[in-house]
Scaffold this active site. Structure first.
Site, PDB file in Angstrom:
ATOM      1  CG  HIS A  21      -0.356  -0.244   1.945  1.00 49.82           C
ATOM      2  ND1 HIS A  21       0.832   0.884   3.036  1.00 49.82           N
ATOM      3  CD2 HIS A  21      -0.547  -0.531   3.524  1.00 49.82           C
ATOM      4  CE1 HIS A  21       1.095   0.519   4.231  1.00 49.82           C
ATOM      5  NE2 HIS A  21       0.369  -0.750   4.632  1.00 49.82           N
ATOM      6  CG  HIS A  24       4.013  -1.147   2.155  1.00 48.40           C
ATOM      7  ND1 HIS A  24       2.792  -1.751   1.803  1.00 48.40           N
ATOM      8  CD2 HIS A  24       4.600  -2.538   3.111  1.00 48.40           C
ATOM      9  CE1 HIS A  24       2.748  -2.733   2.893  1.00 48.40           C
ATOM     10  NE2 HIS A  24       3.600  -2.587   3.879  1.00 48.40           N
ATOM     11  CB  CYS A 130       1.719  -9.564  18.177  1.00 53.05           C
ATOM     12  SG  CYS A 130       0.564  -8.922  16.702  1.00 53.05           S
ATOM     13  CB  CYS A 133       4.230  -7.421  15.553  1.00 51.52           C
ATOM     14  SG  CYS A 133       3.735  -6.410  15.815  1.00 51.52           S
ATOM     15  CB  CYS A 155      -1.044  -6.172  18.871  1.00 54.19           C
ATOM     16  SG  CYS A 155       0.289  -5.220  17.992  1.00 54.19           S
ATOM     17  CG  HIS A 158      -0.513  -6.070  13.905  1.00 56.97           C
ATOM     18  ND1 HIS A 158       0.473  -6.250  13.831  1.00 56.97           N
ATOM     19  CD2 HIS A 158      -0.777  -6.077  12.503  1.00 56.97           C
ATOM     20  CE1 HIS A 158       1.127  -5.685  13.839  1.00 56.97           C
ATOM     21  NE2 HIS A 158       0.773  -5.865  11.942  1.00 56.97           N
ATOM     22  CE  LYS A 305       2.188   1.365  10.457  1.00 52.19           C
ATOM     23  NZ  LYS A 305       2.336   0.353  10.572  1.00 52.19           N
ATOM     24  CE  LYS A 308      -3.678  -3.991   2.142  1.00 53.98           C
ATOM     25  NZ  LYS A 308      -2.557  -5.532   1.097  1.00 53.98           N
TER      26      LYS A 308
HETATM   27  O1  ME8 Z   1       7.743  -4.398   8.837  1.00 53.68           O
HETATM   28  N1  ME8 Z   1       3.064   4.554   7.138  1.00 53.68           N
HETATM   29  O2  ME8 Z   1       7.528  -5.006   6.913  1.00 53.68           O
HETATM   30  P1  ME8 Z   1       6.296  -4.749   6.531  1.00 53.68           P
HETATM   31  C1  ME8 Z   1       4.405   4.115   6.726  1.00 53.68           C
HETATM   32  N2  ME8 Z   1       9.607  -7.240   7.331  1.00 53.68           N
HETATM   33  N3  ME8 Z   1       4.920   3.153   6.549  1.00 53.68           N
HETATM   34  C2  ME8 Z   1       4.387   2.395   5.953  1.00 53.68           C
HETATM   35  C3  ME8 Z   1       2.689   2.626   6.762  1.00 53.68           C
HETATM   36  C4  ME8 Z   1       2.231   3.801   7.045  1.00 53.68           C
HETATM   37  N4  ME8 Z   1       0.775   3.192   7.137  1.00 53.68           N
HETATM   38  N5  ME8 Z   1       2.575   1.230   7.067  1.00 53.68           N
HETATM   39  C5  ME8 Z   1       4.058   0.467   6.297  1.00 53.68           C
HETATM   40  C6  ME8 Z   1       8.430  -5.055   8.406  1.00 53.68           C
HETATM   41  N6  ME8 Z   1       4.556   1.110   6.138  1.00 53.68           N
HETATM   42  C7  ME8 Z   1       9.105  -6.298   7.827  1.00 53.68           C
HETATM   43  C8  ME8 Z   1      10.792  -5.355   8.502  1.00 53.68           C
HETATM   44  S1  ME8 Z   1      12.786  -5.197   7.794  1.00 53.68           S
HETATM   45  C9  ME8 Z   1      14.360  -6.014   8.037  1.00 53.68           C
HETATM   46  C10 ME8 Z   1      11.942  -6.326   7.905  1.00 53.68           C
HETATM   47  C11 ME8 Z   1       6.014   1.134   6.178  1.00 53.68           C
HETATM   48  O3  ME8 Z   1       5.330  -4.902   5.772  1.00 53.68           O
HETATM   49  C12 ME8 Z   1       7.524   1.096   6.689  1.00 53.68           C
HETATM   50  O4  ME8 Z   1       8.315   1.706   5.896  1.00 53.68           O
HETATM   51  O5  ME8 Z   1       5.416  -5.072   8.164  1.00 53.68           O
HETATM   52  C13 ME8 Z   1       7.763   0.074   8.499  1.00 53.68           C
HETATM   53  O6  ME8 Z   1       8.156  -0.017   8.906  1.00 53.68           O
HETATM   54  C14 ME8 Z   1       6.821  -0.566   7.163  1.00 53.68           C
HETATM   55  O7  ME8 Z   1       6.707  -0.605   5.976  1.00 53.68           O
HETATM   56  C15 ME8 Z   1       6.679  -2.084   7.478  1.00 53.68           C
HETATM   57  O8  ME8 Z   1       5.967  -3.086   6.219  1.00 53.68           O
END
Ligand code: ME8
Length: 579
Positions: A21, A24, A130, A133, A155, A158, A305, A308
């Protein structure tokens, strides 16, 4: 050890349980702008992104969809995560998947080294986990559930119930690193940025760290613990290592020494993993800690925040299909102070698109180039004697180059853009004040007309170079129209004002065509399934003109209703504005 001479920048690797979304995409764009900026400034640059594919969350999603986790990950990477990079024009140098062999083998190597060095032991753990997370939670991380989860603890991120787990696992002696981490934060005050994230993490570590459970035994979708194949490596321990396994750790020492350490751009939700667990792991392995961890703010919907799991995710192509990738990139980088939270709204996006990109920048470029075509048959004129106003434009041009570069060195992308916009405003004011169309009517003022258009063209070229990392497509089009020599991405950014032209301009289509917003449109709401991408917002009637003034730069805008934010207004591009 590492020479650290490169600018090695990373995004988080994203979970493939679902499609991306705009949150990301926001992280991707920020890291991309920084990477493009440094690359164009001549710094050796390496930009890594990728996907996080192990763990319970992916396993459960795949199982629910009746496929193996690897099949699921392959499908999502191919149909959603790789295409995202094209949708928003990302210039990554590498894309790592945690199922890559280069990753799996070297995670095992790293773990074995820690085990041999005595940093790993067997222990029992009981706690609330969780799966969203992929993390054990402390009671203070939980809140009272609502709706279907009324009466349960959920959580806080979430809003879903946690699971009580009791397992015999391998543990990493993270508690050994409480003091070394505090020393690191003190010796290097910009190691964690921004200040708010740094403060939160420092106070967390000051309470003392506990050891970390780094293996799981109840499922097998993960990398096997090298000395005990009844365990898989904890997904975060596995995932964090991507930053070094992609950089050659364990198999290409030369590459690794050149690249490592990295600057990590992450959301503040996962800054703790990157600024606490990750440097502790590296210290235990005798490796350099990252250069910096920057935890940016969240895109909010309805004050929460965007996510999804709460069905508030907006697909990036819902925006780019109408506004284009440049506008997407510019909007999120300029409208939100990098480091703070910001609310997305379609109204703000439309208003800024129209006022800043279409009218402010695009129209300036079209007008100046059209005048050189009209009055000088496309030949850029030689200037006559300079006056104060011309000198002033040149001074602003040089100043904004330095100011923007300084802001980028602090990762203050929004500040860099406001500096660059000072030049847009200066040039617009200059054209209005000098009235080249009036000069053109008086043969005795030909020299003045030449100077004015020459000065404006010089300023436009500098703008094109400075904006190339942010709006690469529009900058490249403008560059071609200005007769820019060579590829714009090869023009040295820190001396952008020395750009060269072959002396002739070419017609320029509007860089940002006018877009009409139709009030009350019923665009797509929440995210679609991965195999059914969200449709573009449907055109509709009746038309209401887009607002013509920019909304105030406001990163702390009040919460909109969820519907207002996730539903796209019906919009469509209209015929290019001929001005
Ligand atoms: O945490 N606003 O992956 P993830 C801004 N796989 N940025 C956002 C956001 C929002 N509402 N939602 C998501 C993970 N993001 C792990 C990471 S790294 C070694 C492992 C972005 O798919 C933001 O960068 O849940 C957040 O930290 C990341 O997506 C989380 O992506």
């Amino acid at each position: 050890m590492s020479d650290g001479s490169s600018f090695y920048i990373t995004t988080p690797i994203f979970y493939v349980n679902d499609v991306p979304h705009i949150g990301h995409a926001y992280t991707e764009v920020a890291a991309d702008v920084l990477a493009r900026w440094h690359r164009q400034a001549g710094d050796p640059t390496w930009f890594l992104t990728g996907t996080d594919e192990h763990g319970q969350k992916i396993l459960r999603t795949a199982t629910a969809n009746g496929v193996s986790p690897k099949e699921w990950a392959d499908r999502l990477v191919e149909t959603a995560w790789q295409p995202l990079l094209k949708t928003i024009n990302i210039s990554n140098d590498d894309f790592i998947r945690t199922t890559d062999e280069r990753h799996e083998v070297n995670v095992q190597l790293f773990l074995q080294r820690l085990f041999d060095a005595g940093y790993i032991y067997t222990g029992e753990y009981e706690g609330f986990y969780c799966v969203g997370c992929e993390e054990y939670k402390q009671p203070s991380d939980l809140v009272d559930g609502t709706g279907q989860y009324e009466g349960q603890q959920v959580c806080a991120i979430h809003s879903k119930p946690v699971e009580l787990l009791q397992e015999r696992n391998y543990f990493f002696r993270m508690s050994d690193f409480t003091q070394p981490l505090l020393d690191l934060y003190e010796a290097n005050p910009t190691f964690i940025q921004p200040e708010s994230v740094r403060n939160e993490i420092v106070s967390f570590v000051k309470q003392g760290l506990t050891d970390l459970s780094i293996s799981r035994q109840t499922f097998d979708w993960g990398i096997k613990v090298p000395w005990d194949d009844t365990h898989v490596v904890y997904v975060w321990f596995d995932a964090l290592l991507n930053y070094i396994t992609a950089a050659g750790y364990g198999y290409d020492d030369e590459k690794f020494e050149k690249l490592w350490p990295a600057t990590h751009i992450v959301g503040k939700d996962i800054a703790r993993f990157h600024a606490v667990i990750w440097p502790a792991m590296l210290m235990a392995a005798g490796l350099d800690v990252p250069k910096q961890v920057f935890g940016h703010g969240w895109l909010l919907v309805g004050g929460e925040k965007m996510s999804k799991s709460k069905l508030t995710g907006i697909a990036p192509n819902q925006i780019t299909d109408t506004f284009g990738s440049d506008a997407f990139r510019y909007y999120f980088m300029s409208a939100i102070n990098f480091g703070q939270d910001g609310s997305f709204s379609w109204e703000d996006l439309s208003a800024r698109y129209q006022a800043e990109l279409a009218n402010g920048f695009g129209n300036l470029a079209s007008r100046v180039i059209a005048m050189v075509n009209r009055y000088f048959d496309g030949e850029i004129p030689d200037p006559g004697i300079s006056e104060g106003a011309d000198e002033r434009v040149r001074t602003v041009e040089r100043r904004v180059v330095d100011d923007a570069d300084e802001a980028i060195s602090r990762l203050a992308i929004h500040e860099a853009l406001s500096s660059i916009w000072e030049l847009v405003d200066e040039l617009n004011g200059y054209i209005t004040a000098q009235e080249p169309w009036a000069l053109a009517k008086k043969p005795e003022l030909q020299d003045r007309l030449k100077t004015v258009l020459f000065t404006a063209i010089r300023g436009l070229g500098t703008l094109a170079v400075l904006l190339s990392p942010v709006v690469p497509d529009a900058a490249a089009k403008l560059w071609t129209a200005l007769g820019g020599v060579g590829d714009i991405t090869d023009v040295a950014l820190r001396t952008a004002y020395h750009w060269e032209t072959d002396g002739k301009v070419w017609p320029l289509e509007p860089l940002f065509p006018r877009i009409e917003t139709i009030e009350g449109g019923d665009g797509p709401g929440s995210q679609s399934a991965p195999d059914a991408p969200a449709p573009a917002p449907a055109p509709g009637t009746p038309a209401a003109s887009a607002p013509s003034t920019p909304a105030a730069a406001d990163s702390n805008r009040g919460p909109e209703s969820r519907d207002a934010a996730t539903k796209a207004p019906a919009v469509h591009a209209v015929a290019p504005d001929a001005s």
